[in-house]
Each structure stands twice: as structure tokens, then as C-alpha cells.
Design an enzyme around this catalytic site. Structure first.
Site, PDB file in Angstrom:
ATOM      1  N   GLN A  89      22.363  73.849 101.118  1.00  0.00           N
ATOM      2  CA  GLN A  89      22.348  75.240 100.879  1.00  0.00           C
ATOM      3  C   GLN A  89      23.967  75.531 100.761  1.00  0.00           C
ATOM      4  OE1 GLN A  89      21.402  78.578 103.702  1.00  0.00           O
ATOM      5  NE2 GLN A  89      19.790  79.429 101.921  1.00  0.00           N
TER       6      GLN A  89
ATOM      7  N   HIS B 271      22.981  79.994  98.254  1.00  0.00           N
ATOM      8  CA  HIS B 271      22.261  81.127  99.127  1.00  0.00           C
ATOM      9  C   HIS B 271      22.765  82.653  98.542  1.00  0.00           C
ATOM     10  CE1 HIS B 271      21.093  83.087 102.457  1.00  0.00           C
ATOM     11  NE2 HIS B 271      21.699  82.537 103.540  1.00  0.00           N
TER      12      HIS B 271
ATOM     13  N   HIS C 214      19.624  87.636 102.151  1.00  0.00           N
ATOM     14  CA  HIS C 214      19.948  87.882 103.423  1.00  0.00           C
ATOM     15  C   HIS C 214      21.026  88.858 103.931  1.00  0.00           C
ATOM     16  CE1 HIS C 214      17.249  84.145 104.466  1.00  0.00           C
ATOM     17  NE2 HIS C 214      16.661  84.890 103.707  1.00  0.00           N
TER      18      HIS C 214
ATOM     19  N   TYR D  91      24.436  88.105 102.785  1.00  0.00           N
ATOM     20  CA  TYR D  91      25.552  87.491 102.605  1.00  0.00           C
ATOM     21  C   TYR D  91      26.238  87.475 101.295  1.00  0.00           C
ATOM     22  CZ  TYR D  91      23.720  85.483 107.077  1.00  0.00           C
ATOM     23  OH  TYR D  91      23.255  85.426 108.108  1.00  0.00           O
TER      24      TYR D  91
ATOM     25  N   ARG E 113      18.105  80.957  96.085  1.00  0.00           N
ATOM     26  CA  ARG E 113      17.492  81.710  97.004  1.00  0.00           C
ATOM     27  C   ARG E 113      17.903  83.199  96.989  1.00  0.00           C
ATOM     28  NH1 ARG E 113      16.297  81.166 103.516  1.00  0.00           N
ATOM     29  NH2 ARG E 113      14.034  80.668 102.984  1.00  0.00           N
TER      30      ARG E 113
ATOM     31  N   GLY F  38       9.840  76.996 108.079  1.00  0.00           N
ATOM     32  CA  GLY F  38      11.272  77.034 108.678  1.00  0.00           C
ATOM     33  C   GLY F  38      10.875  76.471 110.304  1.00  0.00           C
ATOM     34  N   ARG F  39      10.484  77.540 111.217  1.00  0.00           N
ATOM     35  CA  ARG F  39      10.585  77.215 112.511  1.00  0.00           C
ATOM     36  C   ARG F  39       9.499  76.234 112.823  1.00  0.00           C
ATOM     37  NH1 ARG F  39       8.683  82.919 113.886  1.00  0.00           N
ATOM     38  NH2 ARG F  39       8.116  82.630 111.880  1.00  0.00           N
TER      39      ARG F  39
HETATM   40  C1  LIG Z   1      17.229  79.204 113.413  1.00  0.00           C
HETATM   41  C2  LIG Z   1      17.179  79.637 112.044  1.00  0.00           C
HETATM   42  C3  LIG Z   1      18.232  79.713 111.376  1.00  0.00           C
HETATM   43  C4  LIG Z   1      18.042  80.110 109.826  1.00  0.00           C
HETATM   44  N1  LIG Z   1      19.253  79.997 108.965  1.00  0.00           N
HETATM   45  C5  LIG Z   1      19.277  80.175 107.677  1.00  0.00           C
HETATM   46  C6  LIG Z   1      20.101  79.701 106.731  1.00  0.00           C
HETATM   47  O1  LIG Z   1      21.038  78.983 107.189  1.00  0.00           O
HETATM   48  N2  LIG Z   1      19.924  79.913 105.289  1.00  0.00           N
HETATM   49  C7  LIG Z   1      18.936  80.613 104.965  1.00  0.00           C
HETATM   50  O2  LIG Z   1      18.898  80.977 103.789  1.00  0.00           O
HETATM   51  N3  LIG Z   1      17.885  80.958 105.862  1.00  0.00           N
HETATM   52  C8  LIG Z   1      17.974  80.651 107.148  1.00  0.00           C
HETATM   53  N4  LIG Z   1      16.987  81.102 107.793  1.00  0.00           N
HETATM   54  C9  LIG Z   1      15.706  81.759 107.461  1.00  0.00           C
HETATM   55  C10 LIG Z   1      14.728  80.440 107.120  1.00  0.00           C
HETATM   56  O3  LIG Z   1      15.204  79.709 105.935  1.00  0.00           O
HETATM   57  C11 LIG Z   1      13.274  81.015 106.789  1.00  0.00           C
HETATM   58  O4  LIG Z   1      13.086  81.784 105.676  1.00  0.00           O
HETATM   59  C12 LIG Z   1      12.585  81.792 107.969  1.00  0.00           C
HETATM   60  O5  LIG Z   1      12.819  81.115 109.100  1.00  0.00           O
HETATM   61  C13 LIG Z   1      11.213  82.124 107.480  1.00  0.00           C
HETATM   62  O6  LIG Z   1      10.598  80.906 107.761  1.00  0.00           O
HETATM   63  P1  LIG Z   1       9.587  80.475 108.861  1.00  0.00           P
HETATM   64  O7  LIG Z   1       8.809  82.016 109.081  1.00  0.00           O
HETATM   65  O8  LIG Z   1       8.529  79.480 108.545  1.00  0.00           O
HETATM   66  O9  LIG Z   1      10.479  80.468 110.099  1.00  0.00           O
HETATM   67  C14 LIG Z   1      16.921  80.704 109.158  1.00  0.00           C
HETATM   68  C15 LIG Z   1      15.931  80.852 110.308  1.00  0.00           C
HETATM   69  C16 LIG Z   1      15.974  80.305 111.550  1.00  0.00           C
HETATM   70  C17 LIG Z   1      14.738  80.371 112.383  1.00  0.00           C
END
Ligand SMILES: Cc1cc2nc3c(=O)[nH]c(=O)nc-3n(C[C@H](O)[C@H](O)[C@H](O)COP(=O)(O)O)c2cc1C
Length: 366
Positions: free
Chosen positions: A106, A173, A176, A178, A226, A333-334
Site C-alpha cells: 500500500q 492509499h 482516510h 491522507y 483505496r 483487518g483486525r
Molecule cells: C492497527 C490498524 C492499522 C491500520 N492501518 C491502515 C493503513 O496503513 N492503511 C489503511 O488504508 N488502513 C489502515 N487501517 C484500516 C484497515 O485497513 C481497515 O479498513 C479497518 O481496520 C476496518 O477493518 P476491520 O473492521 O476488519 O478491522 C488500519 C486499521 C488498524 C486496526
């Protein structure tokens, strides 16, 4: 909990013009901060490999900084330039491919979210379309056209490097709040030149980045874009208030060469616009005709911006939307941060072995 026959759609292969995946699961990009001196090491490679070994269809790496002094904030965030970091990424690709997985980096620039004095380049000022923070405070001058052109080429260089290192695609990316999203969002883009003014102007920076990346990687290398409506500081923000505005953003991006849109929402089940059940990914697929990735609280009962833990939930609602072709791929994600075997457990109906998300997991590379 979902049984393992009903989850079958999640494990159907995915075939598109230039990307084939063994199933519909995608590891969402997640910043982890485990790359000392901004170099991803063996532990990071092993972390991604564990997901590949456990049936994740496509891994999108954590955001990794393009070759600009203010692209990232923090010395633990991996960058995507310089011999050492790129060697680290080459090793990540090798590990993931050996385990049968596919992976895209990314590509990231944090723009105006950077704080003064942040590592790794303490003197680097935050840059953005109008020099405004997400809260509207002016802390720098707007980027000049020359700076914009140079930045576009910096993304293109990263795309070329991704292809050279053997990655299976790139994700840009644009979400969000950025850098790219700061151009897309009227609140942070007050420009009156061709990079601002209306939706088309605000989309131009993203379009030029996609065009430049496409020029570098050729027609057969997947480019994922994204984007999100929400911003880190404003969950109600929007870059498109209507389907028509969304269409005005998507069409030029499609023409520029986006293959797949990754539509970031915090809860995948929420309708995006009135009068339809479609979520942001569903609308994006309908308007752009491109494959889309949906995301947001898959299998969990709380969204990631809550800052707390979350319990596991059924995938029934998700599978219904996948079966209806509302979206093609599902990013997680999580659940995948917590448990490298999440996808394999879902596939095998081992629901009793799924782990709730605990925020303590953020400090470990499971
Ligand atoms: C610890 C953490 C770091 C994240 N870092 C990024 C990132 O670097 N780039 C991005 O586009 N989204 C980032 N996200 C958002 C995740 O890609 C994802 O969209 C978000 O966690 C929702 O998915 P989930 O509900 O399954 O966790 C991050 C989320 C978490 C929890």
C-alpha cells in the site's frame, strides 16, 4: 456462528482481467510500526507469510512511505525506497510467494497529518493541497504545481519498484484523510487551479498518480485504488454527497487505469446513499463496472476506530451481499491482525477457534 457450507462464496476463486486469487479474502492494510529505521525485517516477512500460509487470498501490506521526506510519521513505519527497505520488501514478497500467497504494497503519503518534528525526518514539513490540517488549520503553503508533478512521479517510481520486486500489484492509499484524500476532500482542498475547484479538479491529483503508475507498470499489473468517505478526524465526512458525485470521481480514475477499487468503510453493512441498500463498494461496482473490495467490521461487533476490543460475530450478512455480487472481495483487518489463521478457520468451519479482537494485539506481530 456461520457454518462452513454457507461461507462457500468467500472461498470461490476470483478472476479478473489481470489478477486471479484463490479466494475472496483480502488482508486489509494495517500500519504496525514494527519496522525499525523504516525497514521491514524478517519478523515482518514472517508475519505476512503466516497469513499466506493460512489461505488469505490477497495481502495488502501496511501503508509504506513513498520516496518523499514527509511521507511517513514515525521510525517504525516501513518505507518503500532505498536499498535496505526495498531489500526488506523483496524478502516479504519471497516469503509470501513461497507460501502460495499474493501481495500488494500500500503506497502511502500522510500529507498534512504529519506533526512537526516527527521521525524519520524531523525537519520535513507536512505537505498538502492547501497547507491545511484536517481540522482546517493552515500550517504550510499549498503545494506548488512543480511539487505536485514531482510527487506524482514519486508514486510512479514506487509502482515501478513494486513490479520489479515481484509484487502482484499495488494499492494506492487514497483514503482516510491522507495526502491523496486531502486533494479529494473539499475541506482540505481550497485550490483554484486545475487541482481543485470542483470534483473533477479535486480528483486530478489521484488521476495523474494512477496514470503515472500505469505508465510505469504496463497494462497487466493490477492497480488497486483505496478511498473512503470518512476521515480519521471526521467519520461523517464525504468526498461524494451523491451517486453522481461519486461517479465523477470514479470515471476518470477508471480511465486512468484503476483495476480494482477498495472502498473503505467502518461497517460494511451500512447503505451509502438513500434509497438503496448498496454500501460504498456496491455503489462503486455499479457505477464503475470494476471489481471492488468491501471492508469494515467483518466478523466483529465493533468498528476499528472505537479503540477498544471487539467480539466475533456471524458472517451471514456479509455472505448474502457477496452472493448478490454487491462486491467481489472482502478485506479483513483486525481479525487477521489478531489471528493469522482467521481465513483457514472460517473456511474449515472452526468457528469455536476464532479469537475476539483485543487491542493489546496491536503491540504484537502474531
Ligand atoms: C492497527 C490498524 C492499522 C491500520 N492501518 C491502515 C493503513 O496503513 N492503511 C489503511 O488504508 N488502513 C489502515 N487501517 C484500516 C484497515 O485497513 C481497515 O479498513 C479497518 O481496520 C476496518 O477493518 P476491520 O473492521 O476488519 O478491522 C488500519 C486499521 C488498524 C486496526
Amino acid at each position: 456462528m456461520t457454518d462452513n457450507t454457507s461461507i462457500k462464496p468467500l472461498f470461490e476463486p476470483f478472476d479478473s482481467k489481470n489478477l486471479s486469487l484463490q479466494n475472496r479474502t483480502v488482508m486489509a492494510p494495517m500500519t504496525r510500526g514494527f519496522s525499525p529505521d523504516n525497514i521491514p525485517g524478517e519478523d515482518v516477512a514472517a508475519y505476512y507469510r503466516r497469513r499466506a500460509e493460512n489461505d488469505v487470498g490477497l495481502i495488502v501490506t501496511e501503508g509504506t512511505g513513498i520516496n518523499h521526506p514527509s511521507s511517513v510519521s514515525g521510525s517504525g513505519i516501513p518505507v518503500f525506497h532505498g536499498e535496505k527497505a526495498l531489500n526488506g520488501w523483496a524478502n516479504v514478497v519471497k516469503e509470501v510467494h513461497e507460501a502460495g500467497g499474493k501481495i500488494a504494497p500500500q503506497l502511502w503519503h500522510v500529507g498534512m497529518t504529519r506533526q512537526a518534528g516527527d521521525l524519520p525526518n524531523e525537519d520535513a514539513k507536512p505537505v498538502g493541497p492547501s497547507g491545511l490540517t484536517l481540522d482546517g488549520e493552515k500550517v504550510n503553503e499549498p503545494m506548488t504545481e512543480t511539487e505536485i508533478t514531482d510527487m506524482v512521479e514519486t508514486y510512479a517510481q514506487a509502482a515501478a519498484d513494486a513490479k520489479r520486486l515481484g509484487f502482484d500489484g499495488i494499492e494506492i492509499h487514497g483514503a482516510h484523510g491522507y495526502l491523496i484524500d486531502q486533494f479529494l476532500w473539499a475541506k482540505t482542498n481550497h485550490r483554484t487551479d486545475r487541482y481543485g475547484g470542483d470534483v473533477a479538479g479535486r480528483t486530478r491529483f489521484a488521476v495523474e498518480i494512477v496514470e503515472a503508475c500505469r505508465r510505469e507498470v504496463g497494462p497487466d499489473f493490477p492497480i488497486i485504488f483505496r478511498f473512503s468517505q470518512w476521515k480519521m478526524n471526521d467519520f461523517k465526512a464525504a468526498i461524494a454527497a451523491t451517486p453522481e458525485e461519486l461517479d465523477s470521481i470514479l470515471q476518470p480514475l477508471v480511465e486512468a487505469g484503476v483495476d480494482i477499487f477498495h472502498c473503505s468503510t467502518r461497517r460494511f453493512w451500512e447503505p451509502e446513499f438513500e434509497g438503496s441498500d448498496l454500501n460504498l463498494a456496491g455503489w462503486t461496482k455499479k457505477l464503475s463496472g470494476k471489481p471492488v473490495i468491501s471492508v469494515g467490521s467483518v466478523g466483529l461487533d465493533g468498528e476499528f476506530t472505537s479503540g477498544t476490543g471487539a467480539n466475533t460475530t456471524s458472517l451471514d450478512g456479509l455472505i448474502g451481499k457477496l452472493e448478490n455480487d454487491e462486491f467481489d472481495l472482502v478485506a479483513v483487518g483486525r481479525s487477521l491482525l489478531m489471528d493469522p489463521a482467521w481465513a483457514a478457520k472460517i473456511r474449515d468451519g472452526r468457528a469455536d477457534e476464532l479469537k475476539p479482537f483485543s487491542k493489546e494485539a496491536l503491540s504484537t506481530l502474531y
